[in-house]
Structure formats: C-alpha cells, structure tokens
Design an enzyme around this catalytic site. Structure first.
Site, PDB file in Angstrom:
ATOM      1  N   SER A 108       0.926  -1.178  -0.105  1.00 24.42           N
ATOM      2  CA  SER A 108      -0.024   0.089  -0.075  1.00 24.42           C
ATOM      3  C   SER A 108       0.832   1.278   0.005  1.00 24.42           C
ATOM      4  O   SER A 108       0.340   2.355  -0.306  1.00 24.42           O
ATOM      5  CB  SER A 108      -0.807   0.098   1.249  1.00 24.42           C
ATOM      6  OG  SER A 108      -0.139  -0.195   2.648  1.00 24.42           O
ATOM      7  N   TYR A 149      -4.409   0.358   4.425  1.00 34.64           N
ATOM      8  CA  TYR A 149      -5.196  -0.763   4.084  1.00 34.64           C
ATOM      9  C   TYR A 149      -5.824  -1.067   5.461  1.00 34.64           C
ATOM     10  O   TYR A 149      -6.967  -1.664   5.428  1.00 34.64           O
ATOM     11  CB  TYR A 149      -4.322  -2.000   3.446  1.00 34.64           C
ATOM     12  CG  TYR A 149      -4.221  -1.703   1.893  1.00 34.64           C
ATOM     13  CD1 TYR A 149      -4.747  -0.699   1.048  1.00 34.64           C
ATOM     14  CD2 TYR A 149      -3.397  -2.841   1.423  1.00 34.64           C
ATOM     15  CE1 TYR A 149      -4.755  -0.510  -0.122  1.00 34.64           C
ATOM     16  CE2 TYR A 149      -3.213  -2.778   0.065  1.00 34.64           C
ATOM     17  CZ  TYR A 149      -3.917  -1.630  -0.891  1.00 34.64           C
ATOM     18  OH  TYR A 149      -3.487  -1.628  -1.966  1.00 34.64           O
ATOM     19  N   GLY A 150      -5.084  -1.031   6.437  1.00 35.16           N
ATOM     20  CA  GLY A 150      -5.168  -1.534   7.657  1.00 35.16           C
ATOM     21  C   GLY A 150      -6.558  -1.000   8.387  1.00 35.16           C
ATOM     22  O   GLY A 150      -6.893  -1.464   9.257  1.00 35.16           O
ATOM     23  N   CYS A 172       2.762  -6.968   2.058  1.00 39.46           N
ATOM     24  CA  CYS A 172       1.883  -6.497   2.780  1.00 39.46           C
ATOM     25  C   CYS A 172       1.091  -7.315   3.623  1.00 39.46           C
ATOM     26  O   CYS A 172       0.427  -8.418   2.995  1.00 39.46           O
ATOM     27  CB  CYS A 172       0.895  -5.565   2.204  1.00 39.46           C
ATOM     28  SG  CYS A 172      -0.214  -4.676   3.010  1.00 39.46           S
ATOM     29  N   ASN A 173       1.104  -7.430   4.763  1.00 38.91           N
ATOM     30  CA  ASN A 173       0.721  -8.406   5.757  1.00 38.91           C
ATOM     31  C   ASN A 173      -1.002  -8.238   5.621  1.00 38.91           C
ATOM     32  O   ASN A 173      -1.655  -9.340   5.543  1.00 38.91           O
ATOM     33  CB  ASN A 173       0.908  -8.335   7.202  1.00 38.91           C
ATOM     34  CG  ASN A 173       2.435  -8.629   7.343  1.00 38.91           C
ATOM     35  OD1 ASN A 173       2.493  -9.682   7.791  1.00 38.91           O
ATOM     36  ND2 ASN A 173       3.247  -7.854   7.171  1.00 38.91           N
ATOM     37  N   THR A 174      -1.571  -7.103   5.404  1.00 37.43           N
ATOM     38  CA  THR A 174      -2.867  -6.742   5.436  1.00 37.43           C
ATOM     39  C   THR A 174      -3.436  -7.294   4.351  1.00 37.43           C
ATOM     40  O   THR A 174      -4.530  -8.026   4.296  1.00 37.43           O
ATOM     41  CB  THR A 174      -3.212  -5.340   5.383  1.00 37.43           C
ATOM     42  OG1 THR A 174      -2.437  -4.746   6.523  1.00 37.43           O
ATOM     43  CG2 THR A 174      -4.690  -4.879   5.829  1.00 37.43           C
ATOM     44  N   CYS A 221       3.413  -5.836   9.992  1.00 38.15           N
ATOM     45  CA  CYS A 221       3.071  -5.029   8.962  1.00 38.15           C
ATOM     46  C   CYS A 221       4.493  -4.603   8.471  1.00 38.15           C
ATOM     47  O   CYS A 221       5.487  -4.219   9.243  1.00 38.15           O
ATOM     48  CB  CYS A 221       2.485  -3.897   9.604  1.00 38.15           C
ATOM     49  SG  CYS A 221       2.297  -2.521   8.419  1.00 38.15           S
ATOM     50  N   THR A 222       4.552  -4.554   7.138  1.00 40.89           N
ATOM     51  CA  THR A 222       5.899  -4.448   6.547  1.00 40.89           C
ATOM     52  C   THR A 222       6.280  -3.124   6.794  1.00 40.89           C
ATOM     53  O   THR A 222       7.521  -2.633   6.648  1.00 40.89           O
ATOM     54  CB  THR A 222       6.021  -4.650   4.927  1.00 40.89           C
ATOM     55  OG1 THR A 222       4.643  -3.971   4.550  1.00 40.89           O
ATOM     56  CG2 THR A 222       5.740  -6.261   4.753  1.00 40.89           C
TER      57      THR A 222
END
Ligand code: DGL
Length: 264
Positions: free
Chosen positions: A12, A43-44, A75-77, A189-190
């Site tokens: 993101s 995004y989160g 991106c983890n999300t 979260c990156t």
C-alpha cells in the site's frame, strides 16, 4: 520467459521496501518493479471487501502491463485478506507476507509474544490459524498499531517524528497486564521494521523484533531458481495517487535502487 521479466513487489505504501531490501540481497541481479498503492493507503483501517477489491483489481492490471515473472504482496494486510483470491485469478507465482508467528514462537524464551499489525491484520482468521498451528502453547498478545503506518511513511519522506508518537501507538500493548513478560515482537506489518529503532526505544534494547522479510526473499529465490535474469533497464517504482507523494520519496527510492518513479 524473458530474462528481463521483473519481480513485482507490491504494498500500500513504502512498507514493502523492507521486503525489497532482502530480495536485493538474495537476488541482486533480478529486475524489480516496486508498486505502491498510495491512493489506497492505509489498508489497515479498511474493510476486508475494500482491500480485496483494490488488491485484486490493481494486481490484475499490473500483471497485464508489466508481465512480471512473480508477484510478491509485501503487505500483511493485503496478504492475510486477499492472497487466496489473487492466486485464484493470476497464473504466475504469488508470494505473500504473513505474520512471522512461527519464527517468533521458536525463539521466544518467556513464551510471551507481542504481535503488532494493522487493525485489519490482527482480526484475520489467517492469523488465528497461524497462532493455532505455531503458537498454541505461547501467549500471543495482538495489538492494532495503525498509527505506526503514517509514522513510517513520514520517516521515509525524511520528516522528523513527534516525540512520543511511536510510544503512543503501542501504549495499549505496553499497558497489557503481561507486558513485562514480552521478549519478542512480531512486526506483522511491513511498515513497522522501518521504525525498529523507535520500537526498541520503547520496548527496550533486548526485545527481539521478528519479521518475515528474509524468509520471503528466500522463498522468492527458491521459486525463481534456475531462471535467467537480465536488467534491461533501471529498476523503477510505480504508484497510484498524486505525483507530490512520489517526488518527496525520490531520494529514498533511489537508495533502494529504484531510479525513477511514475504514476500508475
Ligand atoms: N504495509 C501494510 C502491511 O504490511 C499495511 C499498511 C497499511 O495500513 O496500508 O500490513
């Protein structure tokens, strides 16, 4: 496949640069396009449906335009929500970024692990499954730390962070009744490894910070093993959103080997 076919690394915002840095170490010869969805950032704090629609739509268009050999959702999300959907629609390998609960569980000594992610990530069933599989005998304390995302973006633009801003974003975790037992933090979260120094200042220099970047770079190297790479042009960044947000980032992108940045 053309040796010039790039690896596309998507986030993101600037968080995915923490993954790019490890990919560079593992595959210095690989052509890379870095893609940031600044128009969708953050995004989160969005719903699952919004994140899934953006990520699937954008990656579909980017895959068509740039013909990457592999996409990394850095991106983890986006990964915990949409990895399966993206894999269903694209026919190239997709590497996701999911919370590094497994390595954290293997190395914690106290058995109490903090997980810092976005609000959307910490509530995902994907994270429930990782916790059940790898940390069922540990105490995992999840904390949504969305305010860290704009702080990491600001730091990468060369701005000075307000005193106490990082501490405030993680206060909920520091105030947890078992906080004194924490010896390990999963940076899920990156964006958050970009604030490693600030997080150590809050949690103490001995805290172990764990993220998935090295593992992801190894995975990409293994999936592209035996493939030829040739950098036919300079690596570059593409981004949705305004050109102003891109120009402020130019020096930092150049430090990551991304020699120009264009709007997508
Ligand atoms: N970098 C993204 C992650 O790893 C999230 C940042 C955002 O909220 O957009 O989760």
């Amino acid at each position: 496949m053309s040796p010039a076919a790039p690896i596309l690394i998507f986030d993101s915002g600037v968080g995915g640069l923490t993954i790019l840095a490890e990919v560079r170490k593992a595959l210095p010869q690989a052509p890379v396009i870095y893609a940031a969805d600044f128009a969708g950032l953050p995004y989160g704090t969005k719903s699952e449906a919004e994140v899934a629609a953006r990520v699937c739509g954008l990656l579909g268009r980017m895959a068509e335009r740039y013909q990457p050999r592999l996409i990394c959702i850095a991106c983890n999300t986006a990964s915990t929500i949409a990895l399966g959907m993206v894999r269903d629609v694209l026919e190239i390998p997709i590497v996701g970024t999911v919370p590094a609960i497994k390595p954290a569980a293997l190395t914690t000594k106290t058995g109490t692990i903090g997980l810092l992610g976005t609000g959307a990530t910490v509530r995902q069933p994907y994270v429930d499954r990782l916790e059940a599989e790898f940390a069922a005998d540990k105490h995992l304390i999840r904390h949504a730390a969305d305010p860290l995302v704009p702080l990491a973006e600001a730091k990468m633009r060369g701005e000075t962070l307000a005193d106490g801003a990082v501490a405030q974003a993680v206060a909920g975790l520091c105030d947890h009744p078992q906080a004194q037992d924490l010896d390990t933090l999963v940076l899920a979260c990156t964006h958050f490894p970009l604030l490693a120094d600030e997080l150590r200042a809050v949690f103490g220099q001995d805290i172990q910070l764990v993220d998935g970047a090295q593992g992801i770079a190894r995975r990409i190297a293994s999936l592209t093993q035996g493939q030829e790479f040739e950098r036919a042009q300079d690596d570059f960044a593409v981004a949705t959103g305004s050109t102003e947000s891109l120009s402020a980032l130019t020096p930092m992108l150049a430090r990551h080997g991304l020699m120009r940045a264009t709007q997508f």
